[in-house]
Design a protein around this motif. Structure first.
Motif, PDB file in Angstrom:
ATOM      1  N   VAL A 833       0.841  -1.199   0.000  1.00 10.74           N
ATOM      2  CA  VAL A 833       0.000   0.000   0.000  1.00 10.74           C
ATOM      3  C   VAL A 833       0.880   1.255   0.000  1.00 10.74           C
ATOM      4  O   VAL A 833       0.645   2.212  -0.756  1.00 10.74           O
ATOM      5  CB  VAL A 833      -0.956  -0.004   1.216  1.00 10.74           C
ATOM      6  N   GLY A 834       1.894   1.253   0.872  1.00 11.85           N
ATOM      7  CA  GLY A 834       2.801   2.401   0.936  1.00 11.85           C
ATOM      8  C   GLY A 834       3.501   2.655  -0.381  1.00 11.85           C
ATOM      9  O   GLY A 834       3.652   3.811  -0.821  1.00 11.85           O
ATOM     10  N   TYR A 835       3.927   1.594  -1.030  1.00 10.41           N
ATOM     11  CA  TYR A 835       4.597   1.732  -2.330  1.00 10.41           C
ATOM     12  C   TYR A 835       3.627   2.311  -3.366  1.00 10.41           C
ATOM     13  O   TYR A 835       4.004   3.152  -4.200  1.00 10.41           O
ATOM     14  CB  TYR A 835       5.109   0.373  -2.786  1.00 10.41           C
ATOM     15  N   THR A 836       2.376   1.865  -3.301  1.00  9.22           N
ATOM     16  CA  THR A 836       1.357   2.400  -4.226  1.00  9.22           C
ATOM     17  C   THR A 836       1.174   3.900  -4.027  1.00  9.22           C
ATOM     18  O   THR A 836       1.122   4.670  -4.991  1.00  9.22           O
ATOM     19  CB  THR A 836       0.015   1.680  -3.991  1.00  9.22           C
ATOM     20  N   PHE A 837       1.068   4.329  -2.766  1.00  6.92           N
ATOM     21  CA  PHE A 837       0.885   5.756  -2.495  1.00  6.92           C
ATOM     22  C   PHE A 837       2.071   6.564  -3.029  1.00  6.92           C
ATOM     23  O   PHE A 837       1.903   7.650  -3.596  1.00  6.92           O
ATOM     24  CB  PHE A 837       0.729   5.984  -0.989  1.00  6.92           C
ATOM     25  N   ALA A 838       3.284   6.024  -2.848  1.00  2.35           N
ATOM     26  CA  ALA A 838       4.470   6.729  -3.331  1.00  2.35           C
ATOM     27  C   ALA A 838       4.462   6.833  -4.851  1.00  2.35           C
ATOM     28  O   ALA A 838       4.765   7.893  -5.429  1.00  2.35           O
ATOM     29  CB  ALA A 838       5.729   6.016  -2.854  1.00  2.35           C
ATOM     30  N   CYS A 840       1.907   6.829  -6.794  1.00  4.48           N
ATOM     31  CA  CYS A 840       0.769   7.603  -7.302  1.00  4.48           C
ATOM     32  C   CYS A 840       0.726   9.025  -6.751  1.00  4.48           C
ATOM     33  O   CYS A 840      -0.252   9.750  -6.973  1.00  4.48           O
ATOM     34  CB  CYS A 840      -0.541   6.885  -6.970  1.00  4.48           C
ATOM     35  N   GLY A 841       1.770   9.439  -6.013  1.00  3.21           N
ATOM     36  CA  GLY A 841       1.822  10.808  -5.503  1.00  3.21           C
ATOM     37  C   GLY A 841       0.763  11.095  -4.457  1.00  3.21           C
ATOM     38  O   GLY A 841       0.190  12.192  -4.430  1.00  3.21           O
ATOM     39  N   VAL A 842       0.503  10.126  -3.593  1.00  5.28           N
ATOM     40  CA  VAL A 842      -0.527  10.281  -2.569  1.00  5.28           C
ATOM     41  C   VAL A 842       0.133  10.439  -1.205  1.00  5.28           C
ATOM     42  O   VAL A 842       1.113   9.754  -0.890  1.00  5.28           O
ATOM     43  CB  VAL A 842      -1.466   9.045  -2.562  1.00  5.28           C
ATOM     44  N   ARG A 843      -0.399  11.333  -0.389  1.00  8.71           N
ATOM     45  CA  ARG A 843       0.076  11.492   0.985  1.00  8.71           C
ATOM     46  C   ARG A 843      -0.914  10.817   1.934  1.00  8.71           C
ATOM     47  O   ARG A 843      -2.117  11.006   1.821  1.00  8.71           O
ATOM     48  CB  ARG A 843       0.179  12.977   1.349  1.00  8.71           C
ATOM     49  N   LEU A 844      -0.382  10.068   2.873  1.00 11.83           N
ATOM     50  CA  LEU A 844      -1.217   9.450   3.898  1.00 11.83           C
ATOM     51  C   LEU A 844      -1.282  10.364   5.113  1.00 11.83           C
ATOM     52  O   LEU A 844      -0.250  10.778   5.635  1.00 11.83           O
ATOM     53  CB  LEU A 844      -0.639   8.080   4.311  1.00 11.83           C
ATOM     54  N   GLN A 845      -2.493  10.662   5.565  1.00 18.46           N
ATOM     55  CA  GLN A 845      -2.680  11.513   6.729  1.00 18.46           C
ATOM     56  C   GLN A 845      -3.020  10.705   7.988  1.00 18.46           C
ATOM     57  O   GLN A 845      -2.729  11.125   9.101  1.00 18.46           O
ATOM     58  CB  GLN A 845      -3.813  12.523   6.461  1.00 18.46           C
ATOM     59  N   ASN A 846      -3.630   9.569   7.805  1.00 12.50           N
ATOM     60  CA  ASN A 846      -4.011   8.735   8.941  1.00 12.50           C
ATOM     61  C   ASN A 846      -4.387   7.362   8.399  1.00 12.50           C
ATOM     62  O   ASN A 846      -4.703   7.226   7.207  1.00 12.50           O
ATOM     63  CB  ASN A 846      -5.197   9.355   9.699  1.00 12.50           C
ATOM     64  N   ALA A 847      -4.371   6.357   9.270  1.00 15.69           N
ATOM     65  CA  ALA A 847      -4.732   5.009   8.836  1.00 15.69           C
ATOM     66  C   ALA A 847      -5.328   4.237   9.998  1.00 15.69           C
ATOM     67  O   ALA A 847      -4.938   4.413  11.149  1.00 15.69           O
ATOM     68  CB  ALA A 847      -3.505   4.275   8.291  1.00 15.69           C
ATOM     69  N   LYS A 848      -6.312   3.381   9.687  1.00 11.72           N
ATOM     70  CA  LYS A 848      -6.883   2.466  10.667  1.00 11.72           C
ATOM     71  C   LYS A 848      -6.681   1.058  10.107  1.00 11.72           C
ATOM     72  O   LYS A 848      -7.208   0.715   9.051  1.00 11.72           O
ATOM     73  CB  LYS A 848      -8.371   2.739  10.883  1.00 11.72           C
ATOM     74  N   ILE A 849      -5.909   0.264  10.814  1.00 11.42           N
ATOM     75  CA  ILE A 849      -5.537  -1.059  10.337  1.00 11.42           C
ATOM     76  C   ILE A 849      -6.359  -2.100  11.102  1.00 11.42           C
ATOM     77  O   ILE A 849      -6.309  -2.160  12.332  1.00 11.42           O
ATOM     78  CB  ILE A 849      -4.034  -1.337  10.559  1.00 11.42           C
ATOM     79  N   THR A 863      -4.513  12.414   0.951  1.00  9.89           N
ATOM     80  CA  THR A 863      -4.619  13.666   0.191  1.00  9.89           C
ATOM     81  C   THR A 863      -3.630  13.587  -0.968  1.00  9.89           C
ATOM     82  O   THR A 863      -2.830  12.642  -1.068  1.00  9.89           O
ATOM     83  CB  THR A 863      -4.275  14.894   1.056  1.00  9.89           C
ATOM     84  N   ASP A 864      -3.639  14.624  -1.810  1.00 13.76           N
ATOM     85  CA  ASP A 864      -2.613  14.707  -2.844  1.00 13.76           C
ATOM     86  C   ASP A 864      -1.366  15.360  -2.259  1.00 13.76           C
ATOM     87  O   ASP A 864      -1.279  15.606  -1.051  1.00 13.76           O
ATOM     88  CB  ASP A 864      -3.144  15.455  -4.071  1.00 13.76           C
ATOM     89  N   GLN A 865      -0.393  15.672  -3.100  1.00 14.99           N
ATOM     90  CA  GLN A 865       0.870  16.240  -2.628  1.00 14.99           C
ATOM     91  C   GLN A 865       0.697  17.623  -2.007  1.00 14.99           C
ATOM     92  O   GLN A 865       1.536  18.074  -1.212  1.00 14.99           O
ATOM     93  CB  GLN A 865       1.871  16.330  -3.795  1.00 14.99           C
ATOM     94  N   ASN A 866      -0.407  18.289  -2.322  1.00 15.67           N
ATOM     95  CA  ASN A 866      -0.672  19.617  -1.782  1.00 15.67           C
ATOM     96  C   ASN A 866      -1.604  19.570  -0.577  1.00 15.67           C
ATOM     97  O   ASN A 866      -2.184  20.594  -0.193  1.00 15.67           O
ATOM     98  CB  ASN A 866      -1.273  20.506  -2.869  1.00 15.67           C
ATOM     99  N   ASN A 867      -1.765  18.359  -0.026  1.00 16.72           N
ATOM    100  CA  ASN A 867      -2.629  18.161   1.140  1.00 16.72           C
ATOM    101  C   ASN A 867      -4.092  18.512   0.860  1.00 16.72           C
ATOM    102  O   ASN A 867      -4.826  18.953   1.745  1.00 16.72           O
ATOM    103  CB  ASN A 867      -2.120  18.963   2.352  1.00 16.72           C
ATOM    104  N   GLU A 868      -4.497  18.285  -0.392  1.00 18.15           N
ATOM    105  CA  GLU A 868      -5.880  18.499  -0.783  1.00 18.15           C
ATOM    106  C   GLU A 868      -6.542  17.151  -1.071  1.00 18.15           C
ATOM    107  O   GLU A 868      -5.870  16.188  -1.469  1.00 18.15           O
ATOM    108  CB  GLU A 868      -5.944  19.373  -2.054  1.00 18.15           C
TER     109      GLU A 868
END
Length: 900
Positions: A833-838, A840-849, A863-868
């Motif tokens: 999942v982390g590799y996918t976010f990297a 695809c230019g996605v920032r993780l703000q929080n996660a529930k596992i 969010t995207d790279q601009n925290n949107e």
């Protein structure tokens, strides 16, 4: 014991042709090949007959007979005159004349008073030959004195010798052994019974006193074949019985009970025979690897609301429950006859329907239940109220079972019966024991028909490790443990809450009904709530109490789902949860039910992190309720309060308030909402003493408030921090339970991961902590991101076909997008999942596992790279395609994404 009827009395020329074997040997063919061919031919015939429908009760005897022929001929061929004085004896299951395809062939080579005296070469040659022809042989070599010594030392040896048969050798030597190890010499029947009973208790305890787990052992689990053996061993030792039917002649079993016992044994034999055939070896565990295959072999197919494998396993579980009932009754009878035979004390009257005899409750007259049907419940209440009673007399158990049919609509409508049932739930002692006893005797499912429908019902997944009825009994047990002072130290907070509950019996009712609608189709919580409400009304509960029980059943998953799937650092989430709960009394009941439920679903699922997570939500919700739902928690107020508490702690640590202000000046409100004052003080003190040149800062704390080891990372923000971190943790075999990702206004990241070691506990070992810190610092100092390699999927997980589902939902209140991933759990999932976010230019703000058995149900706030928040469909498609590719799944086979 009853397999002897299937044992051939004369040669079966199709299964084994002795003349043909001798003819081939006379023609000079290789001896090993001739014997091996004869064994393989016989086994192939047996397998063919099994596939054609011949029951295992016949085949196990035929296979023992086949092996007899091979062993006797091999003995005659190998043993010469110098080997006289040796006896070949079948022991154990083979001695009983029972051999399944993968069973060991247990042999004893009995030597006379002259000892081996050079005859060891004969034994070695014989055993080598058996192994060469492909027989799995377990053997011992013993003299008469050895048999006596070993029998005195180990009751298992005595049991094996009791079931022995002479195959070849001096009959007088064999009979001398039987006499020397008989009940007149070693292990008298009373001592034998006590020892075997304790042995059974210990064996059952290994399986948590239940056969109803996901992969039961059909031989050793409660209600399994070993329980039938237990009955037979005692009957043989004490009464000289040769078959289980002898117990009917002795008056210990009725014809119907004997039929039920043999029917259950036959089913277990069929399953065991098929299991050995499918596994290609001895295998007594009904593993996931084989359950679906066996279900198909036994003719079960998937229905609307029930898989074929679930139907097959329900039949198995109901069979072993009936065998457990018979085992209990017979052992109770043995106890009375063997252990209390000398007790001449007259019975003590309890009331006009029941009395105590030898410490066991019994009816005063055989017609008690016919005259007073309500006594079918009264007996359990009396057991609770008279702590000195040791149980129910076997004759009364039989009468209870014989009168179960009296529990009908008229019985359920009887005010006396309703009052008795509620009194059982309101007693200070014995609630768990007597509900379980009612269930074992088949009364609970009669009194609550919906409960009868879930008896033996399994759910084919890795999360629910017990059948629904067994799980329900464990939930009640867990709740009772909260109430009892002797278990207060186990979960002190739960014990404290339990003490202030106004009516604990309402909680026990909610436990009985919370899963009662499983398998009907539809929402089991809603259907169960309707059943619970109707039951409460019929049993005279007030409208308020009836609605409370129904509410608990309807919402029994609310607290756990909120804690595990939502961001409980968000005040809006807490306010919404508190609004659903409504008041503190409901919160107390729901919290206790949730803890008891999770711990009874799968013991491996409960850990310190889950304990802390539920407690955190409970505490936050209680606070919201205390201040009033009309005054919801305000973000600004919460931030100020948390900062004030953190400053107090930092002042104690000696940190100047200006230093604190300098560290915090770039932190967002989000940080102060997601962390406790204790955690913030810990982070702040470390950051204040760290220079940029020393970054990344990695901290580990195994004593934090969140019930696990918190790995805190502070570094300059870059694209791949989350991906690099989870990749390193995957390599370190850490289980990530939670992730909180915060970015400061000046380009630093404050990331926190709640991790547990492989054993489900926080990391305690100092060297292990040093290894984790060093590895994280090393990986986070790099910029290169390596695609995670695939690791083997655990055996159990491979058998569950869980379609991957990826959905996106807006979270406008927090300017985020929520990604929900439901897929089969597998090693390295978060790293992918982390590799996918990297990628695809996605920032993780929080996660529930959340891992539920074989299924991962993870929620990511991104969010995207601009925290949107993400806006474009092509962004969602890119994430989905990349993730499915890394998971190794065909996009066409995955469920279609829903949401945005």
């Amino acid at each position: 014991m009853d397999s002897a009827s299937a044992y051939p009395s004369e040669a079966d020329a199709v299964l084994f042709d002795g003349d043909d074997l001798e003819r081939r040997l006379a023609n000079g063919e290789a001896v090993v090949r001739v014997f091996r061919d004869a064994r393989e031919h016989g086994d192939a015939i047996l397998m063919g007959r099994f596939r054609e429908g011949t029951p295992a009760r016949i085949l196990v005897g035929l296979r023992a007979w086949l092996i007899d022929q091979l062993l006797q001929r091999a003995w005659d061929r190998i043993m010469d005159a110098a080997c006289d004085g040796l006896a070949l004896v079948a022991v154990g299951g083979y001695g009983r004349g029972e051999l399944h395809p993968g069973s060991d062939i247990d042999l004893m080579l009995l030597v006379d008073d002259h000892g081996l005296d050079g005859r060891d070469r004969c034994i070695e040659a014989f055993l080598t030959f058996l192994w060469d022809i492909g027989l799995e042989v377990g053997h011992s070599v013993r003299s008469l004195d050895d048999c006596i010594t070993e029998s005195e030392r180990d009751i298992t040896v005595t049991t094996n010798l009791m079931e022995s048969r002479l195959l070849r050798g001096p009959e007088a030597l064999y009979e001398a052994m039987r006499t020397a190890t008989g009940p007149q010499q070693v292990w008298p029947s009373r001592t034998f019974f006590e020892a075997k009973w304790n042995e059974q208790l210990q064996r059952h305890a290994k399986y948590h006193d239940t056969a109803y787990n996901l992969e039961p052992n059909i031989k050793e689990s409660p209600g399994g074949l070993r329980d039938i053996h237990m009955v037979g061993w005692v009957a043989k030792r004490h009464f000289g019985a040769e078959t289980l039917y002898d117990l009917v002649d002795q008056g210990f079993l009725t014809e119907q009970e004997h039929e039920d016992l043999i029917s259950g044994q036959n089913l277990l034999w069929d399953i065991r025979f098929a299991l050995h055939t499918v596994a290609g070896r001895r295998e007594d565990r009904l593993l996931f690897d084989h359950q679906a295959t066996l279900a198909r072999q036994f003719g079960y197919t998937d229905q609307d609301h029930t898989l074929g494998v679930e139907q097959f396993m329900q039949r198995y579980f109901r069979t072993v429950m009936e065998l457990s009932r018979l085992n209990e009754m017979l052992l109770q009878l043995y106890q009375e006859v063997i252990l209390y035979a000398e007790d001449r004390e007259p019975p003590q009257l309890i009331n006009k329907r029941f009395q105590s005899r030898k410490g066991f409750i019994e009816v005063t007259h055989p017609n008690v239940f016919r005259r007073y049907p309500f006594a079918l419940l009264e007996v359990f209440l009396l057991l609770q109220q008279h702590q000195g009673l040791k149980g129910v007399r076997a004759s009364t158990i039989r009468l209870i079972r014989a009168h179960r049919h009296l529990i009908d609509d008229r019985f359920r409508g009887d005010l006396r019966c309703r009052s008795l049932f509620m009194e059982i739930l309101r007693q200070p002692r014995g609630i768990t024991h007597e509900l379980r006893r009612m269930h074992r005797y088949g009364l609970l499912g009669r009194y609550i028909p919906a409960f009868g429908a879930i008896t033996g019902r399994m759910q084919y997944d890795l999360f629910h490790v017990y059948t629904v009825d067994s799980h329900t009994m464990f939930v009640v047990r867990n709740l009772r443990r909260f109430a009892l002072p002797e278990h207060a130290a186990e979960l002190p907070f739960c014990h404290t809450i339990m003490q202030r509950l106004p009516k604990p019996d309402l909680l026990y009712l909610a436990a009985l009904f919370h899963d009662i609608a499983k398998g009907r189709g539809g929402d089991h919580s809603e259907l169960g709530a309707e059943d619970a409400y109707a039951f409460c009304q019929k049993h005279g509960l007030s409208e308020y109490d009836a609605r409370l029980v129904a509410w608990l059943v309807r919402h029994h998953l609310l607290l756990s789902m909120t804690a595990q799937r939502k961001d409980i650092s968000d005040p809006d989430v807490i306010n919404e949860f508190a609004d659903q709960v409504g008041d503190r009394t409901r919160l107390d009941y729901l919290y206790l039910l949730t803890v008891a439920d999770i711990r009874a679903t799968n013991p491996d699922m409960w850990n310190s992190w889950k304990d802390a997570l539920l407690l955190e939500l409970y505490t936050l919700a209680k606070r919201a309720l205390r201040r009033g739902l009309e005054h919801p928690i305000d973000n600004d107020e919460l931030v100020r309060e948390t900062q004030t508490q953190a400053r107090r702690r930092l002042k104690v640590k000696g940190l100047h308030h200006m230093t604190v202000k300098s560290v915090w000046r770039h932190f967002t409100d989000d940080y102060f909402l997601r962390y406790s004052a204790e955690e913030i003080a810990w982070h702040t003190a470390a950051i204040a003493n760290t220079r940029d040149s020393d970054l990344p800062l990695v901290l580990l704390d195994g004593h934090g408030p969140r019930g696990g080891t918190e790995a805190f990372v502070y570094s300059q923000d870059k694209d791949h921090v989350f991906a690099l971190t989870v990749y390193a943790m995957d390599q370190l075999n850490l289980n990530i339970q939670d992730a909180r990702i915060i970015t400061t206004r000046n380009g630093y990241t404050l990331d926190s991961y709640l991790v547990l070691d492989d054993d489900g506990n926080p990391i305690q070992d100092a060297r292990r902590k040093e290894e984790i810190v060093a590895r994280l610092r090393e990986v986070l100092s790099q910029d290169d991101l390596t695609a995670p390699s695939r690791r083997p999927v655990p055996r159990k997980v491979q058998h569950f076909n869980i379609a991957t589902r990826i959905s996106f939902v807006e979270d406008p209140g927090n300017d985020r997008t929520v990604l929900e991933l439901i897929t089969a759990d597998r090693p390295g999932l978060l790293a992918r999942v982390g590799y996918t976010f990297a990628r695809c230019g996605v920032r993780l703000q929080n996660a529930k596992i959340a891992t539920i058995g074989a299924k991962a149900e993870d929620v990511f706030f991104i969010t995207d790279q601009n925290n949107e928040p993400l806006q474009r469909q092509e962004q969602f498609d890119a994430i989905r395609e990349t993730l499915l590719q890394l998971l190794g799944e065909d996009e066409n086979l995955a469920e279609q994404a829903t949401g945005l």
